[in-house]
Motif scaffolding. Structure first.
Motif, short mmCIF file in Angstrom:
data_model
loop_
_atom_site.label_atom_id
_atom_site.label_comp_id
_atom_site.label_asym_id
_atom_site.label_seq_id
_atom_site.Cartn_x
_atom_site.Cartn_y
_atom_site.Cartn_z
N GLY A 41 9.26 10.21 -1.82
CA GLY A 41 8.78 9.12 -2.67
C GLY A 41 7.29 9.22 -2.84
N ASP A 42 6.74 8.27 -3.57
CA ASP A 42 5.29 8.23 -3.74
C ASP A 42 4.65 7.75 -2.45
OD1 ASP A 42 5.29 9.18 -6.23
OD2 ASP A 42 4.83 7.29 -7.25
N ILE A 43 3.43 8.26 -2.17
CA ILE A 43 2.78 7.83 -0.95
C ILE A 43 1.66 6.83 -1.21
CG2 ILE A 43 3.36 9.85 0.43
CD1 ILE A 43 0.57 10.92 -0.17
N ARG A 44 1.31 6.64 -2.47
CA ARG A 44 0.27 5.65 -2.74
C ARG A 44 0.52 5.05 -4.11
NH1 ARG A 44 -5.34 5.50 -4.49
NH2 ARG A 44 -6.36 3.79 -3.41
N CYS A 45 0.29 3.74 -4.22
CA CYS A 45 0.52 3.10 -5.52
C CYS A 45 -0.70 3.31 -6.40
CB CYS A 45 0.80 1.61 -5.34
SG CYS A 45 -0.55 0.68 -4.65
N LYS A 46 -0.51 3.05 -7.68
CA LYS A 46 -1.63 3.18 -8.62
C LYS A 46 -2.57 2.00 -8.41
CE LYS A 46 -0.10 6.12 -12.30
NZ LYS A 46 0.01 7.21 -11.37
N MET A 47 -3.82 2.31 -8.16
CA MET A 47 -4.81 1.27 -7.90
C MET A 47 -6.05 1.56 -8.73
SD MET A 47 -4.58 0.62 -3.87
CE MET A 47 -4.86 -1.09 -3.64
N PRO A 48 -6.99 0.62 -8.81
CA PRO A 48 -8.22 0.90 -9.56
C PRO A 48 -8.98 2.06 -8.94
CG PRO A 48 -8.04 -1.43 -9.03
CD PRO A 48 -6.96 -0.74 -8.29
N ASN A 49 -9.86 2.63 -9.73
CA ASN A 49 -10.74 3.69 -9.25
C ASN A 49 -11.45 3.23 -7.98
OD1 ASN A 49 -12.80 5.52 -8.86
ND2 ASN A 49 -13.33 5.65 -11.02
N ILE A 51 -3.62 5.80 7.21
CA ILE A 51 -3.22 4.66 6.38
C ILE A 51 -4.41 4.25 5.53
CG2 ILE A 51 -2.35 2.31 6.41
CD1 ILE A 51 -1.13 2.95 9.15
N ILE A 52 -4.22 4.28 4.23
CA ILE A 52 -5.33 4.02 3.30
C ILE A 52 -4.90 2.88 2.39
CG2 ILE A 52 -4.48 5.67 1.55
CD1 ILE A 52 -7.40 6.53 1.17
N PRO A 53 -5.84 2.09 1.87
CA PRO A 53 -5.44 1.04 0.94
C PRO A 53 -4.57 1.62 -0.18
CG PRO A 53 -7.73 0.73 1.51
CD PRO A 53 -7.28 1.99 2.19
N GLY A 54 -3.38 1.07 -0.33
CA GLY A 54 -2.47 1.53 -1.37
C GLY A 54 -1.33 2.36 -0.84
N GLY A 55 -1.46 2.89 0.35
CA GLY A 55 -0.38 3.74 0.87
C GLY A 55 -0.83 4.54 2.08
N VAL A 56 -0.38 5.79 2.12
CA VAL A 56 -0.77 6.69 3.20
C VAL A 56 -1.29 7.98 2.58
CG1 VAL A 56 0.79 5.75 4.93
CG2 VAL A 56 1.59 7.56 3.39
N LYS A 67 -5.79 17.78 -1.67
CA LYS A 67 -5.29 16.50 -2.19
C LYS A 67 -3.80 16.39 -1.91
CE LYS A 67 -8.44 15.40 -5.73
NZ LYS A 67 -8.74 15.42 -7.15
N PRO A 68 -3.35 15.24 -1.37
CA PRO A 68 -1.95 15.15 -0.93
C PRO A 68 -0.92 15.16 -2.05
CG PRO A 68 -3.29 13.40 0.02
CD PRO A 68 -4.10 14.03 -1.04
N GLY A 69 -1.28 14.73 -3.27
CA GLY A 69 -0.26 14.66 -4.32
C GLY A 69 0.68 13.48 -4.08
N HIS A 70 1.91 13.56 -4.53
CA HIS A 70 2.91 12.49 -4.37
C HIS A 70 2.38 11.14 -4.85
CE1 HIS A 70 5.60 15.05 -1.98
NE2 HIS A 70 4.50 15.52 -1.43
N GLY A 71 1.76 11.13 -6.01
CA GLY A 71 1.28 9.86 -6.58
C GLY A 71 -0.03 9.39 -6.00
N TYR A 72 -0.69 10.24 -5.20
CA TYR A 72 -1.93 9.85 -4.54
C TYR A 72 -3.10 10.26 -5.43
CZ TYR A 72 -5.33 9.78 -0.64
OH TYR A 72 -6.39 9.55 0.19
N GLU A 73 -3.74 9.29 -6.06
CA GLU A 73 -4.92 9.61 -6.84
C GLU A 73 -5.93 8.47 -6.75
OE1 GLU A 73 -3.31 8.34 -11.24
OE2 GLU A 73 -2.93 10.37 -10.56
N TYR A 80 -2.09 -6.08 -4.51
CA TYR A 80 -1.29 -4.86 -4.53
C TYR A 80 -0.32 -4.79 -3.35
CZ TYR A 80 -4.08 -2.97 -8.32
OH TYR A 80 -4.66 -2.78 -9.53
N ALA A 81 -0.19 -5.90 -2.61
CA ALA A 81 0.60 -5.85 -1.39
C ALA A 81 2.04 -5.42 -1.66
CB ALA A 81 0.58 -7.22 -0.71
N ASP A 82 2.60 -5.88 -2.79
CA ASP A 82 3.98 -5.53 -3.08
C ASP A 82 4.11 -4.20 -3.81
OD1 ASP A 82 4.76 -7.87 -1.90
OD2 ASP A 82 4.56 -9.01 -3.77
N ALA A 83 2.97 -3.65 -4.22
CA ALA A 83 3.03 -2.41 -5.01
C ALA A 83 3.09 -1.17 -4.12
CB ALA A 83 1.81 -2.34 -5.92
N VAL A 84 2.82 -1.32 -2.83
CA VAL A 84 2.81 -0.15 -1.95
C VAL A 84 4.21 0.46 -1.93
CG1 VAL A 84 2.36 0.67 0.38
CG2 VAL A 84 1.02 -1.20 -0.56
N PRO A 85 4.33 1.76 -2.18
CA PRO A 85 5.66 2.37 -2.25
C PRO A 85 6.42 2.24 -0.92
CG PRO A 85 3.99 3.88 -3.08
CD PRO A 85 3.26 2.74 -2.47
#
Lengths: 398, 608
Positions: free
Chosen positions: A311-319, A183-188, B143-149, A115-120
């Protein structure tokens, strides 16, 4: 001179020979030597670490770094947690600049899971902002702190106040002052709050003023100059031998900076040049950090100007509860305030990391370099040397 | 060393700060934290369903779920575990991962950050239940929102045949998940287990969903068969009460997990091979005992009871009135939803366990219940609801007014089914949708166009049919007009020409009794050459002789009363299950078939 004035004639036999080296023989049964424990509970020690000093008079003959006073097994704790649960523990590995460790956990898991390139983009800019803010907070304490080791306490008061202002900004950005967990896996974990840039700019203007004041206080100060200049010199030859990194390497002219040599995030889009010096002593190390203070303020201004508005702060990742990462290993590195840091991260296909190893600069700086450089120094300078190496004990005992 | 006078004097400029205002905060205790600050917890306990995701993600194991039953002012609801998170502040690190994963958005951190107490035990508290003054604070971490789930709120789309392709054919139109789709869907599960508690059969749903993620179908099948011997069938037509309470789908805009499709995915991966099934489930050799159990009806309850009794070693004989096994599953559900080969797959395995089945035997006429009670040690009756109910409106006795159950059965047995150009269906349940869509297919075959109107008393929102059934029926060209009550079958010159309806204002009166109120001014006539009634089914208990009827007890609406062991009150050897007790649906039948089997085992082993 004072001894001559007072008519005091010390017993030359009890004083060490002029040149003390690691090879100088010490006979403890001769009663000429004394053992002093500096720390672990000592206000001058940076964290819970002890130095066992063998002194003759006030000259350090031997130094031995002792750690183990705060060992909580951070790496092992992370290895027993889900990938997403790692970052709240990782920050304990350096309290002063926790964001670097959050970045390691996030970046390693992203690289290994693809997912390295998927981070917004927005999230990556925010990561860079928080990393630079952490560096600034560290420098605001570190630069005047060096004066503090020579009993110049006033600068520390100024610096800690300004650091608190940066922590205020951290508080509104990440929800916490010290353990940001941003900073969390996938974004912030949060977008830039409204009005953040304006408040930050106010703080940066205060810091600009502080930079000038601290220059007058410390670098145009005859006492500081006399104590720091020529003290504990790092030579370019030592850099590779001891694995010295960061400002400690740049102080003797070895220009190494991961942000430049191996750019991560968007550091290649920023305009900056890491400062260097030639003398390699405590004074030049402090001087470089003062220049970095200017540079970091500038970098934060550049980041705030160049980053996207939203923009988005986290990319879509698995549960996150079911997240498994395929077998693999990676090494992620960055330039922290103390120099190059890295994390080795191994996964085995399960939902937890197989092995984590943090390579912090303090491991070399506080053990091999410090033990080497303290020999022959005066006891009164031990704190100054230790602080000038920017040691951070939790990094040693992860 | 040289001394520079400037270097001696410059540091004294620091004295200029003496005249500056101090920067310290005089009263730090009233300092308001940032709006996003991660302070102390608050939980909206009315919104919270106690799914336990917070407990699962807490990296310090600071969260425990504690029962809140009996706490004043708090009521638990359907799909609620009855538990709420309690937090130990000796362990908490305020990372707020619990907030970020919260399925209901009930948990949050306020921006309060000072708490002084003399008793350390007080620092273990239940947010929202233990009174705290910071609950009124609006600000804090959410929850922060902005695509964060932390998990996807969107269900993986299930491929279906397009309405144009399916509306003239009875082949199955739901295509099923691919391995990749199934894994992606299974990944969304937070394993809260509220589904397991809600499922009448208490299936191990989170475990078999985990088996999908791990790609271990055999393990998945084992878990399915622990509580449900009809996975292919249930994976297609279960009423999925689990999905109604799925915590992942709790919030508006969130889809629950496709639990039913995932079950079907597991079962579909195993080929229809009885030996393979036995091998996988470890049922190759079962030690038989000498007890015999008769089972009346081979519907879900009967088959489920037979399966679990056979595993316990009993000799089971099923008596089936119709020529094939499956009951309503075969004779009531159209094959575009449940293909016959899938019924056979499940049934064949159950029969292979040594279950004997006698087709075309009508208990009551071909063999009496008394005779069964003599020949067998126990009798299990799961005879289902096979009689159509009439609206009893004027004209409903006309020969062109039909019962949906009869027509659906005729479609399966091959008996002639009357198909007219215009059809009106009365009813808004799943059976009504089944007959509506079946008639639409038959019309397509015969006339090449669809003209079916289905109407129900309930309005669009309260129609008892599954939402997707209504949507799909419309896609296939059927007209669904909810909210009207039938008043009369219009008969002109001896022929049915339509249905006169009034707008329905309310269905139940103040006491909750069925007493619909109509708006006579809003009258419509739905044109139709035939009318099909589908307003529910009744049971046919004619197999009970007068003597038996006198021994057992009946409840309201003629239902046989059973004790907690599913025994008919008054006749210990007679066990009852299926739609005539609970439901009507498949999963209740399976569940009480299972429990009936356990009770029979207990009954036959008493005194041993």
């Amino acid at each position: 001179m004072i001894n001559k004035f007072l008519g005091f004639k010390p017993d030359e036999k009890l004083l060490p020979s002029q040149t003390v080296t690691e090879d100088t023989e010490i006979d403890l049964s001769s009663h000429k030597y004394q053992k002093i424990w500096l720390g672990p509970n000592h206000p001058g020690v940076t964290g819970n670490m002890a130095i066992e000093l063998t002194v003759q008079g006030t000259t350090v003959m031997r130094a031995k770094t002792h750690v183990g006073y705060l060992h909580r097994g951070f790496e092992k704790l992370i290895e027993r947690r889900l990938f997403v649960q790692g970052f709240p523990t990782s920050i304990r590995m350096c309290v002063a600049e926790p964001d670097t460790n959050e970045y390691f956990i996030a970046r390693s898991t992203e690289e290994l899971s693809g997912y390295a390139d998927a981070v917004p983009e927005y999230a990556n800019w925010l990561r860079m902002l928080s990393l630079e803010m952490a560096r600034l907070a560290g420098l605001l304490r570190g630069v005047p702190g060096q004066g503090g080791t020579f009993a110049l306490g006033i600068g520390v008061q100024w610096g800690v106040y300004l650091r608190d202002l940066i922590l205020d900004r951290f508080e509104e950005l990440s929800g916490a002052r010290v353990y940001h967990m941003y900073i969390i896996p996938g974004g912030v974990r949060g977008a830039l709050p409204d009005g953040f840039k304006e408040r930050m700019e106010d703080n940066l203007r205060d810091i600009d003023d502080f930079i000038i004041r601290i220059k007058k206080l410390m670098f145009h100060n005859s006492v500081f100059k006399q104590r720091a200049k020529g003290l504990a010199v790092i030579t370019p030859e030592m850099v590779d031998k001891y694995g010295i990194v960061g400002t400690n390497a740049r102080c003797c002219g070895v220009k190494r900076d991961v942000r430049k040599d191996n750019p991560y995030l968007y550091y290649d889009k920023l305009d900056f040049d890491p400062p260097t010096a030639t003398d390699g002593d405590v004074y030049s190390r402090t001087w470089i950090r003062w220049q970095e203070l200017i540079q970091t303020v500038d970098l934060i201004r550049q980041i705030m100007a160049k980053m996207p508005k939203k923009g988005d702060i986290r990319c879509k990742m698995p549960n996150v509860l079911n997240w498994k990462i395929p077998k693999g290993e990676t090494y992620v590195r960055l330039e922290s305030g103390r120099g190059e840091m890295g994390m080795y991260y191994v996964t085995d296909g399960s939902d937890k990391p197989r092995r984590i190893n943090l390579r912090g600069p303090s491991y070399n700086h506080a053990i091999s370099v410090l033990e080497h450089m303290l020999i022959g120094q005066d006891v009164a300078d031990v704190h100054a040397i230790m602080v000038s190496l920017q040691t951070c004990p939790p990094e040693i005992e992860r | 060393m040289s001394f520079n006078l400037k270097d001696i004097l410059t540091p004294f400029t620091a004295w200029s700060r003496v005249v500056k205002e101090p920067v310290t905060i005089k009263d730090p205790f009233t300092r308001e934290a940032a709006p996003r600050y991660r302070g102390f917890h608050d939980n909206d306990v009315q919104l919270c369903i106690g799914c336990g995701s917070c407990e699962a993600i807490c990296e310090n194991q600071a969260i425990d779920l504690v029962p809140i039953e009996g706490v004043e002012g708090i009521e638990t609801k359907s799909g609620d575990s009855g538990l709420r998170p309690s937090i130990d502040y000796g362990r908490c690190c305020w990372c707020a991962l619990c907030v970020d994963i919260c399925t209901t958005d009930s948990l949050r951190l306020t921006n309060a950050y000072t708490w002084v107490d003399t008793d350390p035990d007080n620092f273990i508290f239940t947010p929202g239940v233990t009174p705290k003054d910071w609950y009124e604070k609006e600000e804090g971490w959410r929850k922060p929102g902005h695509g964060y789930e932390f998990y996807s709120h969107e269900r993986v789309h299930m491929e279906e045949l397009h309405a144009d392709e399916r509306k003239d054919s009875f082949i199955e139109f739901v295509k099923g998940y691919s391995a990749e789709q199934a894994k992606k869907e299974a990944d969304r599960c937070v394993a809260c287990g509220i589904c397991t508690a809600t499922c009448p059969a208490h299936m191990g749903i989170p475990e078999y969903i985990k088996a999908v993620r791990d790609d271990d179908m055999e393990h998945g099948m084992k878990i399915l068969y622990e509580t449900n011997p009809l996975p292919e069938i249930c994976g297609r037509i279960c009423t999925h009460k689990c999905e109604d309470v799925c915590s992942v789908g709790f919030k508006n805009g969130s889809d629950p997990l496709s639990i039913r499709w995932l079950k079907r995915y597991i079962a579909d991966q195993i080929p229809a091979d009885v030996d393979k099934y036995k091998d996988m489930l470890g049922t190759g050799e079962i030690a038989k005992n000498d007890k015999k159990v008769a089972i009346i009806g081979s519907g879900p309850a009967g088959l489920s009871a037979a399966h679990y009794l056979a595993l316990l070693g009993y000799n089971c004989t099923i008596f089936e009135k119709l020529p094939q096994a499956g009951g309503m599953m075969r004779y009531g559900i159209p094959s575009y939803r449940l293909p016959y080969d899938q019924i056979d797959k499940d049934v064949d395995y159950i029969l292979s366990l040594g279950v004997d089945i006698k087709y075309n035997v009508n208990v009551g006429t071909d063999i009496t219940l008394e005779q069964l009670s003599k020949d067998f040690d126990a009798v299990y009756a799961g005879t289902g609801l096979h009689l159509g109910r009439s609206t009893r409106i004027p004209g409903s006795e006309h020969e062109n007014v039909y019962q949906s159950v009869d027509l659906l059965r005729n479609i399966v047995t091959g008996a002639p089914v009357p198909v007219e150009k215009k059809v009106v269906v009365i009813g808004g349940g799943n059976v009504a949708m089944d007959i509506t869509r079946s008639m639409a297919r038959l019309q397509m075959e015969k006339f090449g166009e669809v003209n079916v109107i289905a109407t129900s008393l309930e309005d669009e929102e309260h129609m008892p049919a599954d939402r997707e059934e209504v949507v799909e029926a419309r896609e296939e060209g059927c007209t669904i007009i909810p909210g009207y009550g039938p008043q009369e079958v219009v008969i002109t010159d001896g022929k049915v020409t339509g249905l006169r309806v009034w707008k329905c204002l309310s269905i139940f009166d103040e006491t909750g009794a069925f007493n619909p109120k109509f708006d006579e001014a809003d009258e419509r006539i739905f044109e139709g050459d035939m009318v099909i009634e589908s307003i529910g089914q009744g049971m046919d208990l004619s197999y009970l002789s007068e003597e038996i009827k006198s021994k057992i007890e009946f409840g309201p609406r003629g239902r046989i009363l059973v004790n907690e062991d599913w025994q008919a009150k008054g006749l210990p050897w007679l066990f009852i299950g299926g739609d005539i007790i609970e439901g009507p649906d498949v999963i209740h039948g399976i569940a009480n078939g299972h429990r009936g089997a356990q009770s029979i085992d207990k009954f036959l082993n008493e005194g041993r």
